[in-house]
Design a protein around this motif. Structure first.
Motif, short mmCIF file in Angstrom:
data_model
loop_
_atom_site.label_atom_id
_atom_site.label_comp_id
_atom_site.label_asym_id
_atom_site.label_seq_id
_atom_site.Cartn_x
_atom_site.Cartn_y
_atom_site.Cartn_z
N ASP A 144 17.03 72.23 55.41
CA ASP A 144 15.58 72.37 55.45
C ASP A 144 14.91 71.41 54.48
O ASP A 144 13.78 70.97 54.70
CB ASP A 144 15.17 73.81 55.12
N GLU A 145 15.60 71.12 53.37
CA GLU A 145 15.09 70.21 52.35
C GLU A 145 16.21 69.30 51.88
O GLU A 145 17.35 69.74 51.71
CB GLU A 145 14.54 70.97 51.14
N LEU A 146 15.87 68.03 51.65
CA LEU A 146 16.78 67.10 50.99
C LEU A 146 16.19 66.76 49.63
O LEU A 146 15.06 66.28 49.54
CB LEU A 146 16.95 65.82 51.81
N VAL A 147 16.94 67.04 48.57
CA VAL A 147 16.52 66.71 47.21
C VAL A 147 17.37 65.54 46.73
O VAL A 147 18.61 65.64 46.68
CB VAL A 147 16.69 67.91 46.25
N GLN A 175 10.96 63.03 55.37
CA GLN A 175 10.52 63.82 54.23
C GLN A 175 11.70 64.15 53.32
O GLN A 175 12.82 64.32 53.77
CB GLN A 175 9.87 65.12 54.71
N LEU A 176 11.42 64.19 52.02
CA LEU A 176 12.43 64.56 51.04
C LEU A 176 11.73 64.91 49.73
O LEU A 176 10.51 64.75 49.61
CB LEU A 176 13.43 63.42 50.83
N VAL A 197 6.61 57.89 45.18
CA VAL A 197 5.93 58.61 46.26
C VAL A 197 4.98 57.68 47.00
O VAL A 197 4.94 57.64 48.24
CB VAL A 197 5.17 59.83 45.69
N ASP A 198 4.22 56.88 46.25
CA ASP A 198 3.26 55.97 46.86
C ASP A 198 3.96 54.87 47.64
O ASP A 198 3.57 54.51 48.75
CB ASP A 198 2.36 55.37 45.78
N MET A 208 7.58 61.73 50.25
CA MET A 208 8.41 62.07 49.09
C MET A 208 7.60 63.01 48.20
O MET A 208 6.55 62.62 47.69
CB MET A 208 8.80 60.82 48.31
N GLN A 209 8.09 64.22 48.04
CA GLN A 209 7.40 65.21 47.22
C GLN A 209 8.18 65.43 45.92
O GLN A 209 9.41 65.42 45.92
CB GLN A 209 7.26 66.53 47.97
#
Length: 293
Positions: A144-147, A175-176, A197-198, A208-209
Motif C-alpha cells: 500500500d505504501e513504499l517508503v 507515489q512513495l 518532493v518538488d 513523494m510525501q
C-alpha cells in the motif's frame, strides 16, 4: 467537504478489502545501510503501540538480515506458508517486543502471493530487496505504501533519485514516501525533503510525501551490539523518539487505491522501461544541488 469524502472513501476501501492489514514496503537505493534498521525499529515501535506486526524479510539470505540482527531462527519461510506446509504463526519467529519475523527471499514464493490472505494482524512490513537491475519484487509492488530510506549526503540523495526514476519507468510508480536517516540537522533534512518532493513532481510526476526523519544517535551501535533495536533498548534516545513519531503517523496515512497488477506488468514489459531514460541536464543539476545544500 473534500476531507469528509476522502475519509469516507478510505473507510469504504477498508470495508471491501479482504484484510484490514496494511502493507508497507521499506527500501533504500545504492549500498548505504538504513532500510533494514528502519524496518526493524518501525516494527518495534508499532508493536509497542499494540499493533500486531509481521515483518517479511526479503534479505533473509544475507549476513545483516532482520533475522540475523535480531538473532532469530524462524522455522519456515513465506513459501512454506503459501504452500500450507506451516501456518504463518508456526513459520515466523517472534521477538520479545512482539514483532513476528518471516523470511521471504526473492523468488521464493509465487509472484501473486498476497500476504494479507495469510496474516490476520494489523500491519505487514516488507524489508524490500531490489533485484539485479534495481526493480522491486512482486511482494513490494503489492504494498500500500513504499517508503524509501536515504541519508542526507550527496551520494545517497543522487542514488535515491536515480533509483526512484528507474522504478517510475519500470513499474509506472506514481507515489512513495521519503524517510531521511542519520540526520544531524533537521532543518537541512526538511529542505532536502522539500527539494526532492518538488523535483520528483516536476520531472517525473511522482508524488513523494515525507515519512519523516531519524536523527543521528550514538545509542544505535550499542543497541545493535545487544541484538535489539534502539526503540527496544533505549526508548528515550533521539532516534527511538523519532521512530515512535513516524510509527504514530503511519496510522494517519490515507489508504490509497492499490495499483492494478495488469498495469504493473504492462509497465515492466514496455520497451522504454528497459532503456536508459533520456538525459535531462536541468533535472540532473537540480538533484545535484539538492545533495549539496
Amino acid at each position: 467537504m473534500s476531507k469528509l469524502v476522502s475519509d469516507q472513501a478510505d473507510g469504504l476501501r477498508r470495508l471491501l478489502a479482504q484484510s484490514s492489514a496494511r502493507i508497507i514496503a521499506i527500501a533504500s537505493m545504492g549500498h548505504q545501510p538504513g532500510a533494514t534498521t528502519t524496518a526493524m525499529n518501525l516494527g518495534a515501535a508499532l508493536a509497542h503501540m499494540g499493533k500486531d506486526v509481521l515483518l517479511l524479510d526479503e534479505h533473509s539470505l544475507e549476513m545483516n538480515s532482520v533475522s540475523a540482527e535480531w538473532a532469530l531462527d524462524p522455522l519456515g519461510t513465506l513459501a512454506d506458508v503459501v504452500y500450507k506446509r506451516l501456518t504463518c504463526d508456526g513459520a515466523a519467529a517472534r521477538t520479545p517486543g512482539g514483532v513476528s519475523v518471516l523470511p521471504a527471499p526473492l523468488g521464493g514464493q509465487p509472484d501473486h502471493t498476497d500476504p494479507r490472505l495469510l496474516w490476520s494482524g494489523d500491519m505487514i512490513l516488507v524489508d524490500a530487496a531490489l533485484d539485479g537491475v534495481g526493480n522491486l519484487s512482486p511482494l513490494a509492488r503489492m504494498a500500500d505504501e513504499l517508503v524509501v530510506v536515504l541519508q542526507p549526503n550527496p551520494a545517497s540523495i543522487t542514488a535515491t533519485y536515480s533509483g526512484i526514476k528507474r522504478l517510475h519507468y519500470a513499474h509506472a510508480l506514481r507515489q512513495l514516501r521519503l524517510l531521511i536517516n542519520r540526520v544531524a540537522d533537521p532543518e537541512a533534512a526538511r529542505q532536502t525533503m522539500a527539494n526532492l518532493v518538488d523535483t520528483g513532481s516536476r520531472y517525473l510526476a511522482v508524488s513523494m510525501q515525507p515519512a519523516g526523519w531519524v536523527r543521528t544517535d550514538p545509542h544505535m551501535p550499542d543497541a545493535r551490539r545487544l541484538g535489539q533495536t534502539v526503540v527496544e533498548a533505549f526508548p528515550t534516545s533521539p532516534a527511538a523518539v523519532d521512530f515512535r513519531v513516524i510509527a504514530a503517523a503511519v496510522s494517519q496515512w490515507p489508504w490509497r487505491p492499490a495499483a492494478r497488477p495488469q498495469d504493473a506488468r504492462a509497465a515492466l514489459w514496455r520497451p522504454e522501461a528497459l532503456m536508459p531514460e533520456p538525459a535531462n541536464e536541468e533535472e540532473d543539476d537540480r538533484v545535484y544541488r539538492t545533495g549539496n545544500l
